[in-house]
Design a protein around this motif. Structure first.
Motif, PDB file in Angstrom:
ATOM      1  N   ILE A 196    -123.540  25.130 -14.674  1.00  0.00           N
ATOM      2  CA  ILE A 196    -123.890  23.859 -13.477  1.00  0.00           C
ATOM      3  C   ILE A 196    -122.967  24.992 -12.527  1.00  0.00           C
ATOM      4  CG2 ILE A 196    -122.844  21.876 -13.051  1.00  0.00           C
ATOM      5  CD1 ILE A 196    -122.020  21.069 -16.113  1.00  0.00           C
ATOM      6  N   TYR A 199    -125.486  16.165 -15.315  1.00  0.00           N
ATOM      7  CA  TYR A 199    -124.854  16.502 -13.894  1.00  0.00           C
ATOM      8  C   TYR A 199    -125.626  16.307 -12.850  1.00  0.00           C
ATOM      9  CZ  TYR A 199    -127.125  21.433 -14.658  1.00  0.00           C
ATOM     10  OH  TYR A 199    -127.872  21.935 -14.269  1.00  0.00           O
ATOM     11  N   CYS A 211    -116.959  20.583 -18.208  1.00  0.00           N
ATOM     12  CA  CYS A 211    -117.380  21.788 -19.895  1.00  0.00           C
ATOM     13  C   CYS A 211    -116.195  22.974 -19.304  1.00  0.00           C
ATOM     14  CB  CYS A 211    -118.541  22.598 -18.966  1.00  0.00           C
ATOM     15  SG  CYS A 211    -119.664  21.158 -18.985  1.00  0.00           S
ATOM     16  N   ARG A 232    -122.034  26.672 -20.726  1.00  0.00           N
ATOM     17  CA  ARG A 232    -122.649  25.014 -19.455  1.00  0.00           C
ATOM     18  C   ARG A 232    -121.998  25.431 -18.154  1.00  0.00           C
ATOM     19  NH1 ARG A 232    -123.056  20.453 -24.546  1.00  0.00           N
ATOM     20  NH2 ARG A 232    -125.435  21.498 -25.317  1.00  0.00           N
ATOM     21  N   SER A 246    -118.027  17.796 -13.157  1.00  0.00           N
ATOM     22  CA  SER A 246    -119.217  17.821 -14.863  1.00  0.00           C
ATOM     23  C   SER A 246    -119.041  19.500 -14.785  1.00  0.00           C
ATOM     24  CB  SER A 246    -121.006  17.147 -14.937  1.00  0.00           C
ATOM     25  OG  SER A 246    -121.089  16.179 -14.979  1.00  0.00           O
ATOM     26  N   TRP A 247    -119.328  20.047 -13.823  1.00  0.00           N
ATOM     27  CA  TRP A 247    -118.639  21.439 -14.534  1.00  0.00           C
ATOM     28  C   TRP A 247    -117.844  21.781 -14.453  1.00  0.00           C
ATOM     29  CZ3 TRP A 247    -114.446  23.797 -11.744  1.00  0.00           C
ATOM     30  CH2 TRP A 247    -113.934  25.296 -11.817  1.00  0.00           C
ATOM     31  N   GLU A 296    -120.762  16.291 -23.410  1.00  0.00           N
ATOM     32  CA  GLU A 296    -122.331  16.502 -24.038  1.00  0.00           C
ATOM     33  C   GLU A 296    -123.066  15.624 -22.722  1.00  0.00           C
ATOM     34  OE1 GLU A 296    -124.433  17.871 -25.475  1.00  0.00           O
ATOM     35  OE2 GLU A 296    -122.620  19.228 -26.597  1.00  0.00           O
ATOM     36  N   TRP A 354    -123.009  17.415 -19.679  1.00  0.00           N
ATOM     37  CA  TRP A 354    -123.562  18.218 -19.696  1.00  0.00           C
ATOM     38  C   TRP A 354    -124.913  17.713 -19.070  1.00  0.00           C
ATOM     39  CZ3 TRP A 354    -125.603  23.086 -18.078  1.00  0.00           C
ATOM     40  CH2 TRP A 354    -126.412  23.673 -18.966  1.00  0.00           C
ATOM     41  N   TRP A 365    -119.493  26.359 -24.096  1.00  0.00           N
ATOM     42  CA  TRP A 365    -119.013  25.383 -22.736  1.00  0.00           C
ATOM     43  C   TRP A 365    -119.078  26.296 -21.103  1.00  0.00           C
ATOM     44  CZ3 TRP A 365    -119.864  20.206 -23.041  1.00  0.00           C
ATOM     45  CH2 TRP A 365    -120.315  19.491 -24.472  1.00  0.00           C
TER      46      TRP A 365
END
Length: 604
Positions: A447, A393, A421, A443, A417-418, A387, A390, A440
Motif C-alpha cells: 500500500i 485501499y 495493516c 501488505r 488502510s496502510w 482484510e 487491504w 500484514w
C-alpha cells in the motif's frame, strides 16, 4: 467573567453540563437552551437554540427582575456550572447547574436528570421560572400535570418530573416571586423523589463534584495550558454515551458551518473517525476509562458487521440506519435552517474507518493497565477489519470530508488502510505469529508503494506534492496527517514540499481550510478548526516551534468563555460556526498542548 445582559440572537457562548447520559447547554443568562432525552441523539426537549424567534419555548430559564449582568464559571475541575445574575438594584442570585454522576450501590448513578440550585446572595432578588420543554422536535410545548411539590411534563412516550421546594403555583403561572433561601429543582425521571429534597440534592452535588475532581486528578496533563486541557478532557468525556461506550462528534445538530450555507448536519452520532481521534487524545492524558468503554462499543460494531462493510457512523446504540430528515417546526440557529435529524453519511463508503478501528484497538494488546486485555480472539476479529482495509485501499470512496456527489481513491483513506495493516503486523509480532506478521507487513509495504506512486505529483523538486486523491492534483489538509500516522518523516523532502504547497493553497492567515476547491455546496467559507491544529502540529514537527506556539495561542483566544470550540471559524471575523462542542477541535487543543508544552523537568 462578567457579561452585560443581551437579548440578541442565539450564540455559541454556551456551557455544557452532563453526566455521560444526559447533556445540556446553558447560555449566558443561565437558560438551558439545548438538551435531548433520553439520550444525546433523542428529542430536544430544550431546543430554543434552534427555535428561531421562539426563544421562550424549549427553554428552562431563571429570569432575575431588573437583571443587568451575568457571570459564569465552572467549579474547578468539574462540569458543574455556577451562573451569577445581578440586578440593577444590586440584588443577585447564583444558579448551580449539574447532572448527577457518582457511584451508588456498586453502579454509576447517571440519571436522565438536571439539577438546579438557586441561591440568593445579595439584596432581595425576585425571579421568574420559565420552564417550557417541548416535544417532537419543537412541534408543541409539552403538556403538564402537577401535584403539591412536583410538575409532570409529557414530552413524548415518557414524562419528566420536576421536584422542587419552590412554590409550584408560581412556576405554573410564571409569576415573579422573591427568593429568600436556597431553592432546589430536580428535573428527572417521572418517579417520586425519595428523601429530603434539599439534603439529597446537596449531597448529589458534593458527590458529583468529588467524582469529577478525582477523575481529573488521574490525568497526565502537560505543564503548560493545564486549565485548557482539563476543560477539553472533561467535555470530551461528556461526549461519550457511557451506557454503550459510543462517542458523539458533537452535542448539537444543524449549527451551520457558515451563515446561510445550509451545511447544517446532525453530529449527535458516533463517527468511527472522530472517536478514533478522541480516544487517541484522551489516551495521551491517561484517561483509559473512555478507551475501555469505546473498545466495547467497537467490538459490538465489528460483530455486527460480520467481516463485511463497516459504516462511517452509527447511533450511540449501534443502530446502523440513520435516515436523514428535517425538523420542520424548528427554524434553525438564528433562523438559518434546515434543522436536520439523522445523517445520510451512514450510507457512504469511507475506507479510512478500517484504520480508525484498528489503531485504537491495538492498544488493548499492549497496555497492561487495561482491565480487559485483548487476546487472540480479538486479533482474529481485527484481522477481518484488516482484510477490508487491504481489499478496499485503492477503491473510490467519499473520503473523510464526506463528499455527497463524487468518489475518488482518497490518499487519506489509503494511508489509513496502510496504518491498519502496519499496526496489525505489530500485534502479530507481539503475539508471536510470525507468518501473520510477514503477511500484514507485506501488505502495508504494498500500500505504501502504491501511495508513493499514485498520490504524488511532480519529480520531488519545486512544486511536487502529495495529492488529496490518486486521480487528482489538488490538496487537502488531511495530507498533514501523514506524519501523525508515521507514514512519512516530517523531514522527508516529499513531505517538506507538500507542506509548503499546503500552506500556499489552504492557509488563511492563522487558520487552515480543509480544502479550497468547490464541493457539493460551493466553496468553503470558513476554516476547519481541526485542520488549523494539524497545521500547528506540522509546524512544530518541522522545526518551526515558535510559529506553532504563536498560532496555538491565537486559536486559544477564539475559544468560548467556557473554554471550548465549535467545528468551524470565520477566518476574517473570528466568529465560531458549526456544531458545538466539536470533539475534533477539543482534540486539537489537547494534542497541541502536549506537543508544545515545556517539560515538567523544567520545574523540578
Amino acid at each position: 467573567m462578567v457579561q452585560a445582559v443581551s437579548t440578541h440572537d442565539s450564540s455559541l457562548e454556551l456551557w455544557p453540563i452532563g453526566n455521560c447520559q444526559m447533556s445540556a447547554l446553558v447560555d449566558e443568562r443561565a437558560g438551558i437552551v439545548w438538551g435531548c432525552i433520553p439520550r444525546v441523539d433523542g428529542d430536544p426537549v430544550f431546543c430554543s437554540l434552534l427555535n428561531g424567534e421562539k426563544q421562550d419555548e424549549g427553554v428552562w430559564r431563571f429570569e432575575l427582575e431588573g437583571q443587568v449582568s451575568s457571570s459564569q464559571e465552572y467549579i474547578r475541575n468539574t462540569p458543574n456550572l455556577v451562573t451569577r445574575l445581578t440586578a440593577e438594584d444590586g440584588s443577585a442570585v447564583e444558579i448551580l447547574d449539574f447532572c448527577p454522576r457518582y457511584e451508588r450501590s456498586g453502579r454509576m448513578y447517571r440519571p436522565v436528570a438536571v439539577v438546579r440550585i438557586v441561591r440568593p446572595i445579595a439584596g432581595s432578588p425576585r425571579i421568574r421560572v420559565r420552564l417550557k420543554p417541548m416535544r417532537d422536535y419543537g412541534a408543541e410545548v409539552a403538556g403538564r400535570t402537577n401535584g403539591t411539590n412536583h410538575i409532570r411534563y409529557l414530552v413524548g412516550r415518557q414524562a419528566l418530573r420536576l421536584s422542587t421546594d419552590a412554590p409550584v403555583g408560581y412556576i405554573l403561572e410564571e409569576r415573579t416571586f422573591r427568593i429568600e433561601d436556597d431553592t432546589h429543582f430536580f428535573l428527572g425521571p417521572d418517579e417520586p423523589f425519595v428523601g429530603n429534597l434539599r439534603e439529597e440534592v446537596r449531597r448529589m452535588e458534593q458527590l458529583t463534584r468529588k467524582y469529577w475532581q478525582h477523575w481529573v486528578r488521574g490525568l497526565a496533563t502537560p505543564l503548560e495550558w493545564q486549565d485548557e486541557v482539563i476543560r477539553c478532557a472533561i467535555t470530551l468525556k461528556l461526549c461519550q454515551h457511557e451506557e454503550t461506550g459510543a462517542i458523539v462528534a458533537a452535542l448539537t445538530t444543524s449549527i451551520p458551518e457558515a451563515p446561510g450555507s445550509e451545511r447544517n448536519w446532525d453530529y449527535r452520532y458516533c463517527w468511527i473517525r472522530d472517536s478514533y481521534y478522541t480516544v487517541q487524545a484522551l489516551n495521551r492524558l491517561g484517561a483509559l476509562d473512555v478507551l475501555e468503554k469505546y473498545l466495547g462499543y467497537l467490538r459490538n460494531i465489528i460483530d455486527q458487521a460480520k467481516g463485511g462493510h463497516i459504516q462511517p457512523l452509527y447511533s450511540v446504540m449501534g443502530v446502523a440506519e440513520l435516515e436523514e430528515g428535517f425538523a420542520e417546526n424548528l427554524a434553525g440557529y438564528r433562523g438559518m435552517g434546515p434543522v436536520r435529524v439523522g445523517n445520510e453519511a451512514y450510507k457512504q463508503i469511507q475506507h479510512d474507518c478500517y484504520g480508525q478501528i484498528v489503531l485504537p484497538t491495538v492498544q488493548g494488546f499492549f497496555d497492561k493497565r487495561l482491565l480487559r486485555l485483548a487476546d487472540e480472539t480479538d486479533f482474529a476479529s481485527l484481522e477481518e477489519v484488516g482484510e477490508m482495509a487491504w481489499n478496499m485501499y485503492d477503491q473510490p470512496d467519499a473520503g473523510l470530508w464526506e463528499f455527497r456527489t463524487r468518489q475518488e481513491v482518497h490518499t487519506y483513506s489509503a494511508v489509513m488502510s496502510w496504518a491498519a495493516c502496519d499496526r496489525l503486523a505489530n500485534v502479530a509480532g507481539f503475539l508471536g505469529k510470525t507468518d501473520r506478521q510477514q503477511l500484514w507487513q507485506g501488505r502495508a509495504d504494498t500500500i505504501k508503494q502504491r501511495v508513493l506512486a499514485d498520490a504524488w505529483t511532480g519529480n520531488g523538486g519545486d512544486g511536487g506534492h502529495f495529492t488529496a486523491s490518486f486521480e487528482s492534483d489538488y490538496l487537502d489538509a488531511s495530507l498533514l496527517q501523514l506524519i501523525e500516522l508515521r507514514f512519512i518523516d516530517p523531514q522527508d523532502p516529499k513531505f517538506v514540499s507538500t507542506f509548503e504547497q499546503l500552506e500556499k493553497a489552504l492557509r488563511r492567515g492563522e487558520h487552515m481550510l480543509r480544502y479550497a476547491a468547490e464541493d457539493d455546496f460551493g466553496k468553503p467559507e470558513t476554516a476547519f478548526n481541526i485542520c488549523t491544529f494539524w497545521l500547528i502540529e506540522a509546524l512544530a514537527l518541522s522545526d518551526r516551534k515558535d510559529e506553532a506556539r504563536h498560532l496555538f495561542q491565537a486559536m486559544l483566544r477564539h475559544r468560548t468563555k467556557s473554554g471550548l470550540l465549535s467545528e468551524d471559524l470565520d477566518f476574517e471575523s473570528g466568529e465560531l460556526w458549526g456544531n458545538f462542542p466539536q470533539t475534533y477541535s477539543l482534540v486539537g487543543i489537547i494534542n497541541c498542548a502536549g506537543l508544545l508544552s515545556k517539560s515538567w523537568n523544567t520545574v523540578r
